[in-house]
Design an enzyme around this catalytic site. Structure first.
Site, short mmCIF file in Angstrom:
data_model
loop_
_atom_site.label_atom_id
_atom_site.label_comp_id
_atom_site.label_asym_id
_atom_site.label_seq_id
_atom_site.Cartn_x
_atom_site.Cartn_y
_atom_site.Cartn_z
CD GLU A 1 -3.10 7.82 22.39
OE1 GLU A 1 -3.55 8.72 23.11
OE2 GLU A 1 -1.89 7.51 22.34
CB SER B 1 11.87 -0.33 26.29
OG SER B 1 11.67 -1.32 25.29
CE LYS C 1 3.80 2.16 25.59
NZ LYS C 1 4.70 1.06 25.21
C1 LIG Z 1 5.39 1.04 23.96
C2 LIG Z 1 6.71 0.39 24.01
C3 LIG Z 1 7.78 0.82 23.21
C4 LIG Z 1 7.66 1.91 22.18
O1 LIG Z 1 7.30 3.14 22.67
P1 LIG Z 1 8.32 4.38 22.75
O2 LIG Z 1 7.45 5.52 23.06
O3 LIG Z 1 8.98 4.48 21.42
O4 LIG Z 1 9.29 4.08 23.82
C5 LIG Z 1 9.02 0.21 23.36
N1 LIG Z 1 9.19 -0.81 24.22
C6 LIG Z 1 8.18 -1.27 25.01
C7 LIG Z 1 8.45 -2.39 25.94
C8 LIG Z 1 6.91 -0.69 24.93
O5 LIG Z 1 5.92 -1.14 25.70
#
Ligand SMILES: *Cc1c(COP(=O)(O)O)cnc(C)c1O
Length: 393
Positions: A111, A377, A89
């Site tokens: 938000e 992610s 993010k």
């Molecule tokens: C917020 C988040 C997501 C989902 O958000 P996307 O916008 O779909 O990438 C996925 N993995 C993690 C670790 C997150 O913090």
């Protein structure tokens, strides 16, 4: 077939900017400027420098040897979990805060649902010394105390949204109301590849550093830039959009999008938008959306806070509709087990969102010489209590 946004802000039939009249000047200012600003050498330089020195990029592309042996294919993990603040993010919030500064904004609003985007936004506001107001549902504030504390430590004001279900969509409404009232000095940092045009495209471009790095890193490892598969979990779709971006028009690269099935796609408690969603408008764009027959947004469910979203970004709706991406749905149970497996096999504790992407290997088989790149992610620190509650450690 074109998978990028077109001049009108659409991906095929999805996207656009469905906003109240009063918001038009704000969104239009951004639309007219975002590509110009992003192309400025000084912007590029500052963005890349911060990604390197502050976020810690490039994130490694790690060959997961033991996981690969188990599933008899070649699995690489793109380590977004190693970024500052623990997920992808931050790539987006760094980009947007620089955009806000170039547009002369002094006040940032956002938000947040589970608080991850709020923390990433509060982080870059502290970095730049800009005022930060994060809207968050009252219910979420109670559920997500550690992230509320993080935001406050970082200097942000956390404002409770007290209407409706007092969760993410109510926080979004409050943020939009704020932006309407403060059109001149305020930028609204949206946290995923969603929202009215140009947000999905802007966020995708900031996150596209992920696939840009994968290309040269895979070349180093394997002597070729293109994997056979790229895999990512989808909440709103920003880590996925970044992971796919430079492969969208590479026909030899298969794209897999992983959604949260919650307790099962047909259980009534899920977030599998590609299966259950119909065309509708959410957060200012036309996309696939889980809704009742009369168009009320259905409350989504997933054990993972980041995937608990009733829509997908318009790019992903287009990838789904055209068949460019294969969509898979993973239940809570399968995700939790895949997360624990990564701990045991590779010594990496993944975010539960990322565990959904890892769970596909139990459902789909790959050839021994296939190269599969999975977006890891985020890291699992934030999810420790969920893992404890689930497995009873
Ligand atoms: C917020 C988040 C997501 C989902 O958000 P996307 O916008 O779909 O990438 C996925 N993995 C993690 C670790 C997150 O913090």
């Amino acid at each position: 077939m074109n998978y990028n946004v077109n001049e009108k802000g659409y991906y095929g039939e999805f996207g656009g900017a469905f906003i109240p009249e009063m918001l038009y000047p704000n969104v239009e200012e951004l639309r007219q400027n975002y590509l110009k600003v992003m192309a400025e050498p000084s912007f590029q330089e500052e963005f890349n420098q911060l990604l390197k020195d502050y976020v810690g990029r490039p994130s490694p592309l790690y060959f997961a040897k033991r996981l690969s042996e188990k599933y008899n294919t070649k699995i690489y993990l793109k380590r977004e979990d190693l970024n500052h603040t623990g997920a992808h993010k931050i790539n987006n919030t760094i980009g947007q805060i620089l955009m806000a500064k170039r547009l002369g904004k002094t006040r940032i609003i956002a938000e947040t649902g589970a608080g991850q985007h709020g923390v990433a936004t509060a982080t870059v506001c502290a970095l730049m010394g800009l005022e930060c107001i994060v809207y968050m549902g009252e219910v979420d504030i109670a559920r997500q105390a550690p992230n509320v504390a993080r935001m406050k430590m970082l200097g942000a004001s956390v404002v409770p949204a007290k209407s409706g279900s007092r969760t993410l969509k109510d926080a979004t409404n409050e943020a939009i109301r704020d932006w309407i009232n403060n059109p001149v000095n305020t930028h609204y940092i949206i946290g995923s590849a969603i929202g009215p045009h140009p947000y999905p495209d802007m966020v995708t471009r900031f996150q596209s550093v992920i696939s840009e790095e994968i290309k040269w890193q895979l070349k180093e490892h394997e002597g070729r830039e293109n994997p056979d598969y790229v895999v990512a979990c989808i909440g709103g779709g920003s880590n996925a959009a970044g992971t796919y971006y430079h492969f969208l028009h590479e026909k030899d690269v298969n794209i897999i999008a992983v959604e949260a099935a919650g307790h099962g796609v047909d259980s009534g408690e899920s977030a599998a938008t590609s299966v259950l969603g119909k065309e509708g408008v959410i957060h200012g764009c036309k996309t696939l959306l889980m809704q009742t027959k009369d168009g009320q947004i259905t409350e989504p469910y997933s054990i993972s806070a980041g995937l608990d979203y009733p829509g997908v970004g318009p790019m992903h709706a287009h990838l789904c509709k055209t068949g460019r991406a294969e969509f898979m749905a993973i239940t809570d149970d399968d995700a939790m087990n895949a997360g624990l497996e990564l701990c045991k096999l590779e010594g990496i504790i993944p975010a539960i969102e990322s565990s959904h992407a890892l769970a596909i290997f139990e459902q789909k088989s790959f050839k021994p010489d296939d190269i599969v790149v999975v977006s890891l992610s985020g890291r699992g620190d934030k999810d420790l209590q969920n893992y404890i509650d689930y497995f009873g450690f």
